[in-house]
Structure formats: structure tokens, C-alpha cells
Write a protein that holds these residues in place. Sequence first.
Motif, PDB file in Angstrom:
ATOM      1  N   VAL A 172       0.839  -1.208   0.000  1.00 30.51           N
ATOM      2  CA  VAL A 172       0.000   0.000   0.000  1.00 30.51           C
ATOM      3  C   VAL A 172       0.868   1.250   0.000  1.00 30.51           C
ATOM      4  CG1 VAL A 172      -1.681   1.331   1.341  1.00 30.51           C
ATOM      5  CG2 VAL A 172      -1.953  -1.143   1.107  1.00 30.51           C
ATOM      6  N   ARG A 173       1.929   1.243   0.805  1.00 32.71           N
ATOM      7  CA  ARG A 173       2.833   2.405   0.856  1.00 32.71           C
ATOM      8  C   ARG A 173       3.466   2.663  -0.511  1.00 32.71           C
ATOM      9  NH1 ARG A 173       4.701   4.488   5.447  1.00 32.71           N
ATOM     10  NH2 ARG A 173       6.792   4.756   4.577  1.00 32.71           N
ATOM     11  N   ALA A 174       3.895   1.586  -1.172  1.00 35.60           N
ATOM     12  CA  ALA A 174       4.508   1.734  -2.493  1.00 35.60           C
ATOM     13  C   ALA A 174       3.494   2.248  -3.513  1.00 35.60           C
ATOM     14  CB  ALA A 174       5.092   0.397  -2.948  1.00 35.60           C
ATOM     15  N   THR A 180       1.214   9.159  -6.231  1.00 38.62           N
ATOM     16  CA  THR A 180       1.556  10.554  -5.930  1.00 38.62           C
ATOM     17  C   THR A 180       2.563  11.089  -6.936  1.00 38.62           C
ATOM     18  OG1 THR A 180       1.165  10.190  -3.561  1.00 38.62           O
ATOM     19  CG2 THR A 180       2.481  12.106  -4.173  1.00 38.62           C
ATOM     20  N   ASN A 181       3.604  10.321  -7.220  1.00 33.89           N
ATOM     21  CA  ASN A 181       4.629  10.766  -8.177  1.00 33.89           C
ATOM     22  C   ASN A 181       4.054  10.895  -9.585  1.00 33.89           C
ATOM     23  OD1 ASN A 181       6.684  10.955  -6.298  1.00 33.89           O
ATOM     24  ND2 ASN A 181       7.267   8.817  -6.518  1.00 33.89           N
ATOM     25  N   GLU A 182       3.132   9.994  -9.944  1.00 36.87           N
ATOM     26  CA  GLU A 182       2.488  10.086 -11.255  1.00 36.87           C
ATOM     27  C   GLU A 182       1.686  11.376 -11.382  1.00 36.87           C
ATOM     28  OE1 GLU A 182      -0.771   7.585 -13.959  1.00 36.87           O
ATOM     29  OE2 GLU A 182       0.020   6.754 -12.086  1.00 36.87           O
ATOM     30  N   ARG A 196      10.250   4.464   0.895  1.00 38.94           N
ATOM     31  CA  ARG A 196      11.261   3.684   1.607  1.00 38.94           C
ATOM     32  C   ARG A 196      11.950   4.524   2.681  1.00 38.94           C
ATOM     33  NH1 ARG A 196      15.296   2.010  -2.785  1.00 38.94           N
ATOM     34  NH2 ARG A 196      14.898   4.176  -3.350  1.00 38.94           N
ATOM     35  N   SER A 197      12.549   3.831   3.664  1.00 39.29           N
ATOM     36  CA  SER A 197      13.291   4.509   4.720  1.00 39.29           C
ATOM     37  C   SER A 197      14.555   5.123   4.137  1.00 39.29           C
ATOM     38  CB  SER A 197      13.659   3.520   5.838  1.00 39.29           C
ATOM     39  OG  SER A 197      14.563   2.542   5.336  1.00 39.29           O
ATOM     40  N   LEU A 198      15.162   6.069   4.869  1.00 42.32           N
ATOM     41  CA  LEU A 198      16.407   6.684   4.410  1.00 42.32           C
ATOM     42  C   LEU A 198      17.502   5.633   4.232  1.00 42.32           C
ATOM     43  CD1 LEU A 198      16.459   9.912   6.607  1.00 42.32           C
ATOM     44  CD2 LEU A 198      15.879   9.719   4.189  1.00 42.32           C
ATOM     45  N   GLU A 199      17.542   4.663   5.147  1.00 49.71           N
ATOM     46  CA  GLU A 199      18.555   3.609   5.061  1.00 49.71           C
ATOM     47  C   GLU A 199      18.376   2.789   3.790  1.00 49.71           C
ATOM     48  OE1 GLU A 199      20.247  -0.184   7.694  1.00 49.71           O
ATOM     49  OE2 GLU A 199      18.525   0.982   8.378  1.00 49.71           O
TER      50      GLU A 199
END
Length: 368
Positions: A172-174, A180-182, A196-199
Motif C-alpha cells: 500500500v505504501r509503495a 503521488t509521483n504520477e 522507503r526509509s532513508l537507510e
Amino acid sequence: MAIYHLSVKAISRSAGRSSTAAAAYRAGCEITDKRTGEVHDYTRKGGVESADIVLPDGAPEWATDRAKLWNAAELAEKRKDACVAREFEVALPSELSPAERRRLALDFAKDMANREGCAVDVALHAPGREGDNRNHHAHILRTTRKVEADGMGAKLETEKAGRKRSEDLEAVRARWADMTNERLRENGIAARVNHRSLEAQGIDREPTKHLGPAASGYERRTGQPSDKRIQQEREAVEQLTKAKAAGELERQSRQLDRLILDLSGDLSAAKAERDRQPTPEVKQAAASGVADFRAQFEQAKLAEAGKQQARQAFEQFKAEQQAQQRQTELAKEQAAQALAKQREEAERKQQAERAPKPKIDRGGPSLG
């Protein structure tokens, strides 16, 4: 710069919550819970920009009525600890226009509804007056069962027991990041978000920490740093100091490795010289060199042991920091749930106080 945020919360009876109250609050409307008889009236709530029911293709007409939908969701659950709804709270890019922000949220809800067969209630809220004016966000309330012609049907696949919710959440997060980017790309906006996390992104820095509406409001009113900001800056200085100490340990480790290599080379040269010229003088000199090397090697071993201890201490420190961060995140989540419960309870009390009280007939008996 577009900000990524997506959090998931369960609307559960075990926490004293109901889907009827949650839907009424988020949509700013009134819903009477047929199961309990409670009236949830939030018609005076401000900041609600829009509220829409999103259904899968071919869904029945009855589900378009918000009160009927969430009463059906409540009546479909028999357990006293049932999860009656699930909420997805998302940040909407401030770079988009109001119409595009609404379209993004509805498209995300439609994708979820068609994929899972559920009903989705989408409420867009404006930024709070005391917070960041870019904090446009949406509350997306989803049923935990499929919508059918005569009511709520079977549990969704993502709600069934034994399901790995972490994998579902990651998907769901992906999906939210991609949509959003689209939408940003369609509107010619260069900003992008990443779920994704910063790491995981390979970015070597600490995640930013939000001050929250109370601390932000205090700073705007007084022009002075809040206690929360001061605490965050103190923690940042402590982390930099520890990182500097860790860097010094690493530098000493590299120096020690070079010393061991140099000593090993000297020993090899001494042995070669001894084999080439096996005279008593050379043997004595070689023996002396070996003794010196052994002494230096013992010192190197002690230094290496100290370095290893330092590494272990640093790894333990990192583990403690990660554990503390997890505890902090858990505490924040619990505090948010408690605050939501308190707000709903306060609204119920206000509703009870506003309800008309029965009149008492104080007239005496008739004397004829």
C-alpha cells in the motif's frame, strides 16, 4: 518539497472505538449508531474540505449512504474486540491544486475498492490553524468486509487471520508513492516522494523529527524555540559527539592495521636475511629483530583487543538507539490512539450536554 506520509490505524472495539463515530468525525456529519443507539454529531466540525464514498465498480446503491454503510459494517461484526474499519491517513502534496489533491485521494481509494471489493470513505482535511499551512491530508476509512447487494459480505483477504500485514502495508505504501509521483509528473512538478526509509534509499542521515502543532504554534506566537526543539537539538549534539568518537575509533583501527602490516614485512625481511647469511652475527641480529617484533606484536594484539571492545561497545550503542527509537514510535502511536479516544469521548459528552432535557411538571393537584 513533497513530503511522504502514510500511516494505518485500526478502528477496533477493544479500544472503545466505532466505525460510525470515526466516519461521522472525519466527514463532519451526523450518524446514529443503530447497534448502540448513540448519536455521533460532528456537523459543527470545521476543516473538512470534502467527503466522498468510493465503491468498487458495480457496487449496490445502498452503500452510497454513509450512515447505512457504517451501520452495516458495525452490525456485521459480532466480536466485542472486532476491527470494524481500517484508516489510512495520507499527506497530500501542497504543490498540487485542491482539485488535483482530491483527485489523487479518490483515485487511490478507487484503486483500493476495486482491488479488494471494499467500500472506502475519503475525507480531505485542511491544515490546522495552529500547525503547518502545508499540512493537507486525507483520512481514508476502509471497510474490513466486501460490499454486497444485501449488506456486508466476507472479510477482505488483507483482514484474514494469519495474514502478514507488514507485506500488505509495504504494498500500500509503495502504491501511494507511485500514484503521488504520477500525479506530480502530470502537473509538471519536479518534486517526488519515496516510501522507503532513508537507510533503504542509501541516504546517510537521521530522519527529520516533526515539532507537532503545539510546539510550532508556541514558536510562532512567542518567537522563541520550544522545549521540544531544544530537546531535539540537544539530542542531535549528543549523536554528533558519539559519531565523532566512533570515527576516531575507526581511524585508530586503520592505523593499527597498517602497523601490523609494516611489522609483518619487517619480520619477513629479517628471516630472508638470516637465511641468506647464516653467520653467528646475523643470527644474533635476526634473533634480536624477532624478539623486538614479538614485543611489538604483543602490543599490537593488546591494541587490537581494545579496538574490538570499542567496536562491540559502539554496536551495542547502535542497538540501544534503535530499540529506543522503536519504543518512542510505539509510544507515539499509543498516545495518538489515546488522544483520538479522548477526543471522541469529549465530543460525546458535548453532544449529551447539548441534548434537550425532559421537562418536569411541577403543578400541584387541582382543587376543583
